[in-house]
Design a protein around this motif. Sequence first.
Motif, PDB file in Angstrom:
ATOM      1  N   GLN A 147       0.848  -1.190   0.000  1.00  0.00           N
ATOM      2  CA  GLN A 147       0.000   0.000   0.000  1.00  0.00           C
ATOM      3  C   GLN A 147       0.883   1.240   0.000  1.00  0.00           C
ATOM      4  O   GLN A 147       1.662   1.460   0.925  1.00  0.00           O
ATOM      5  CB  GLN A 147      -0.911   0.004   1.230  1.00  0.00           C
ATOM      6  N   ARG A 148       0.748   2.061  -1.040  1.00  0.00           N
ATOM      7  CA  ARG A 148       1.582   3.254  -1.179  1.00  0.00           C
ATOM      8  C   ARG A 148       0.836   4.486  -0.695  1.00  0.00           C
ATOM      9  O   ARG A 148      -0.362   4.463  -0.434  1.00  0.00           O
ATOM     10  CB  ARG A 148       1.964   3.468  -2.645  1.00  0.00           C
ATOM     11  N   TRP A 149       1.598   5.607  -0.604  1.00  0.00           N
ATOM     12  CA  TRP A 149       0.962   6.882  -0.290  1.00  0.00           C
ATOM     13  C   TRP A 149       0.263   7.454  -1.516  1.00  0.00           C
ATOM     14  O   TRP A 149      -0.802   8.056  -1.413  1.00  0.00           O
ATOM     15  CB  TRP A 149       2.031   7.881   0.194  1.00  0.00           C
ATOM     16  N   GLY A 150       0.900   7.291  -2.682  1.00  0.00           N
ATOM     17  CA  GLY A 150       0.350   7.888  -3.893  1.00  0.00           C
ATOM     18  C   GLY A 150      -0.590   6.961  -4.635  1.00  0.00           C
ATOM     19  O   GLY A 150      -1.076   5.959  -4.115  1.00  0.00           O
ATOM     20  N   GLN A 151      -0.852   7.308  -5.895  1.00  0.00           N
ATOM     21  CA  GLN A 151      -1.734   6.520  -6.749  1.00  0.00           C
ATOM     22  C   GLN A 151      -0.901   5.738  -7.758  1.00  0.00           C
ATOM     23  O   GLN A 151       0.103   6.258  -8.261  1.00  0.00           O
ATOM     24  CB  GLN A 151      -2.728   7.449  -7.474  1.00  0.00           C
TER      25      GLN A 151
END
Length: 327
Positions: free
Chosen positions: A159-163
């Motif tokens: 799961q990343r911070w961005g898209q």
Amino acid sequence: MRASRLLSLLLLLQTRGRMTGQQLAEELEVSVRTVYRDVESLSAAGVPVYADRGASGGFQLLDGYRTKLTGLTGGEAESLFFAGMPGPAAELGLGAVLAAAELKLLAALPPELRSRAGRIRERFHLDAAGWFHEADRVPWLTEIADAVWNQRRIELHYQRWGQPREVTRLVDPLGIVLKAGKWYLVASAEEKIRTYRVAKVLDARITDENFDRPPDFDLDEYWRSWAERFEASVYQGEMVVRISPRGLARLPHLVAQPIARAALATAGEPDEDGWVRVVLPTESINHARVDLLKLAEDAEVLEPPELRADLERTIVAMAELYGAPDS
């Protein structure tokens, strides 16, 4: 498995002296009946273990008997690096081998040194987590640590911070870092070395593929460099603040360390009231507002003007909220 348990029983008696069947059962996580069977097996093998009956009785070795079977296994030797960190060791799946390694070390020491080692454990403890933060949930840490040690590629669902928020990566795990109670994986992916927060790993599948570690990779050097770059990337803005002596003294207890360090490094000469002008890094107007409100009347923003205006609006709104009712 039974041979390992018999050795552990023998070492327990050697390091601790007389122990009851119940105490041994609790240490070895077996039944009391199993302890009795194991003691019989040790006696049959020529180990001078005997039992004292009664309320103060128990099992013990004949005075002067010491075993030399104290060699450490590979896993136990590796775990010694975590001897002061039982919590992190358990999270890595090394809790059992750490306990066994400590027992073997105590058994190998003469009584005087064994007593000193016991005093060290009683008097020193390392708590790696930061204050006021819950520990990360890291359900995949043990698997990731196993892949790091055995040089096996991992397929991470992350799961990343961005898209896009969730991605899948095939990575070569190079090392694990514990920083302020947070676990990080350093891994090579797509010919770049990246850092992943282990708590953000949604799934991890260890593959059958091995990989070769870069011969010139140094985990300690990489982490220092990455941490410096990370801090620089976070604090991209600056604010000029006039701060009182009391505010300057309180600053290290109220804001992040990079901000406190910058205050000391940039502090000019005090004015006639003792206030100094400092240049502080900041992430954004919102972050700066929160930090400065902690200092209340001990700090005045000089630049940038938009931050000063933002604080003015905030203070006016707070005055309206807390102001005295109309008479």
